[in-house]
Design an enzyme around this catalytic site. Sequence first.
Site, short mmCIF file in Angstrom:
data_model
loop_
_atom_site.label_atom_id
_atom_site.label_comp_id
_atom_site.label_asym_id
_atom_site.label_seq_id
_atom_site.Cartn_x
_atom_site.Cartn_y
_atom_site.Cartn_z
N GLU A 282 0.86 -1.10 0.02
CA GLU A 282 0.07 0.01 -0.09
C GLU A 282 0.76 1.22 -0.29
O GLU A 282 1.94 1.42 0.73
CB GLU A 282 -0.79 -0.09 1.23
CG GLU A 282 -1.79 1.21 1.17
CD GLU A 282 -2.72 1.48 2.56
OE1 GLU A 282 -3.62 0.63 2.65
OE2 GLU A 282 -2.20 1.91 3.50
N PHE B 279 0.61 5.74 -0.44
CA PHE B 279 -0.10 6.91 -0.45
C PHE B 279 0.47 7.75 -1.35
O PHE B 279 1.52 7.91 -1.52
CB PHE B 279 -0.61 7.50 0.80
CG PHE B 279 0.78 7.99 1.52
CD1 PHE B 279 1.29 9.45 1.29
CD2 PHE B 279 1.57 7.36 2.38
CE1 PHE B 279 2.35 10.08 1.84
CE2 PHE B 279 2.76 7.91 3.16
CZ PHE B 279 3.07 9.14 2.95
N PRO C 93 2.36 11.01 -2.43
CA PRO C 93 3.02 12.09 -1.95
C PRO C 93 2.48 13.55 -1.79
O PRO C 93 1.77 13.75 -3.06
CB PRO C 93 4.76 11.81 -2.86
CG PRO C 93 4.42 10.64 -3.17
CD PRO C 93 3.11 10.17 -3.48
N HIS D 270 -8.28 3.03 -3.62
CA HIS D 270 -9.13 3.21 -2.56
C HIS D 270 -9.98 4.40 -2.83
O HIS D 270 -9.56 5.26 -3.79
CB HIS D 270 -8.51 3.84 -1.49
CG HIS D 270 -7.36 2.68 -1.05
ND1 HIS D 270 -7.20 2.41 0.55
CD2 HIS D 270 -6.62 1.71 -1.47
CE1 HIS D 270 -6.18 1.66 0.80
NE2 HIS D 270 -6.01 1.18 -0.55
N ARG E 207 -16.01 3.82 3.75
CA ARG E 207 -16.84 5.04 4.14
C ARG E 207 -15.87 6.31 4.01
O ARG E 207 -16.16 7.62 3.67
CB ARG E 207 -17.45 4.95 5.52
CG ARG E 207 -18.59 5.83 5.95
CD ARG E 207 -18.67 5.95 7.31
NE ARG E 207 -17.55 6.40 8.11
CZ ARG E 207 -17.24 6.83 9.27
NH1 ARG E 207 -18.52 6.52 10.12
NH2 ARG E 207 -16.22 7.23 9.96
N GLY E 208 -14.56 5.92 4.92
CA GLY E 208 -13.65 7.21 4.91
C GLY E 208 -13.82 7.88 6.23
O GLY E 208 -14.67 7.54 7.16
N LYS F 34 -21.88 -5.65 3.35
CA LYS F 34 -21.08 -5.32 2.27
C LYS F 34 -20.70 -6.46 1.26
O LYS F 34 -20.48 -6.33 0.36
CB LYS F 34 -19.58 -4.60 2.75
CG LYS F 34 -19.98 -3.22 3.67
CD LYS F 34 -18.77 -2.57 3.94
CE LYS F 34 -18.10 -3.19 5.29
NZ LYS F 34 -16.90 -2.46 5.47
#
Length: 595
Positions: free
Chosen positions: A20, A22, A24, A80, A110-111, A175
């Site tokens: 995983e 993210f 930058p 995501h 959901r976040g 879900k």
Amino acid sequence: MKVIDKIASRDASRPFYFFEFFPPRTDQGFENLLSRIARLAFLKPLALSVTWGAGGSTKERSLDLAGITQKEHKVDTILHLTCTNMLQGMVDDALMTAKQRGIQNLLALRGDPPKGKEEWLPIDAQFQYGVHLVKYIRDHPDFGNYFCIGVAGYPEGHPDTDNDEDAEIEFLKAKVDAGADYIITQLFYDVDKFLTWHAKVRAKGITVPIIPGVMPIQTFASFQRLIKLTGTSVPEQVMHDLEAIKHDDQLVKDFGVNLAVDMVQRLTAEGINGIHFCTLNLEKSVQRVLEKLGWTGAQNSPTLLKNKLIEDTVSNDLSVAAKTATTDAAASLASISKTDGEAGAGELNNAASWDDFPNGRFGDFKSPAYGNRDPWGNLTHIAPSHLGSPKTIGDLTNIFLDYLHSKRQTTPFSPEPLSAESATILPHIEKLTKRGWWTVGSQPAVDGASSSDPVFGWGPRSGFVFQKGFVEFFCDEEDVDGIARRIHERGRGWVHWIAANARGDIRGHAASDDRNAVTWGVFPGQEIIQTTIIEKESFLSWKDEAYSIWAEWASHYRPGTEERELLDQIRKNRWLVSVVHHDYKDTDALWMLFD
């Protein structure tokens, strides 16, 4: 290719794993992450996953990163996607863009609450929970059959369900019933709790693949922030072992690798052969974990792994009497960077490990992990209960002074209590704050303190650490004029400074190619390690975040209120100023500049 199909078609005796990342915060970090991903792709992950910033704050970068990874590195990518701040049209746009870029795998979430909010509230009634996002995608004629959809699982319960495990498993089943193909769990450190939860999930009739989330510990400070943020429980023995070595960044990192190896070995021994590694955009730890597991070569059978001993262990020589090098989260942004210990910031260092430890706001802006504050690349949002009700300039000054005097534990710019390091310069930063120059970052000059020093120490033991004094604060424009004159008259070439406002005006003489190392260490058998670098690019990146904090602070008050108008005016009119004094041998040099 859909990851569910890849899981089904693989040799069931061989483990698989995801990495995983993210997006930058800087362009240079983005480019360097692509190089890092290219190297990690040689480890043959089944897929890579790319996070989606809170409220879609990294939407374009997330889509770009996922698209490039999918196209250039030929690794299937999981994008995501969250409900936070998303309207139907925005969801459709994201899905269409993902499809156009060949991305076929999603993680529907959901976040977290958006900035300025303590509780999660939908802005579109049809996207209140992850299950609604799954159902919407499945029922959409353009996307329903195209995407493979994953969802999140919570082995220790979701914070919003008050850790009601049964209720959370019911939500998870909903879900899956709505069309989810696989489950990726929130990271955890208690394997026993996970296995108990896993058995209950299976007993509920949920049969889709469950991929546990594992994050190797990088530093003690970042680990503490992580468990506080996620509410993750930690076995007593793990905390006991970490407490004994928390002053030594390298020992903590080694411990984190070995703990992750032990966790994965236990999971694979129970027949769970897929792992989702959270990398924090770093490279070395996850690579070392895979090497120790034997997953980077041909021999990666779970049967062999079950009997495989961990090749090396953390040293038992823990007799150095040193306390943790605590972070000055309020009056020393540099210490955040320092304790999170970016290991080497020069391009000549090994590309895999030159930023081997997480970065703070003033780490190297070229690092893929630059500015990271949580596992998803987000900065912690402000808790409304800690804001007070400032109606005047004096009220704001008192908020910052109360923090310095430990009457309050946080400010919007400082998520943690004042550190011991700040006590050594408290009279100086207190004096500036009383003047109305609200300090949000500073550090004292240090000339060769032991790396085991309980206040200033960091990194491996048996070393020496150094610091240049610097201070950062907000002040009025006329004060910036006075500071410029004072530095011209007294600086004598020893001072670098830069100032900027929310409109983008810049003053000072920090050139674009200046790289001011303000914290560094010298250790046996290593290159000089620079953990804190103040340069124009990193300052401007932080400047944008700093003014967004003022805007977020203001958003907690209704339009037209005294608090809202005051904070809006502060954001529009005040300047952010950073001053570095290069004479680290004179502990008073920086502060004499302002007398």
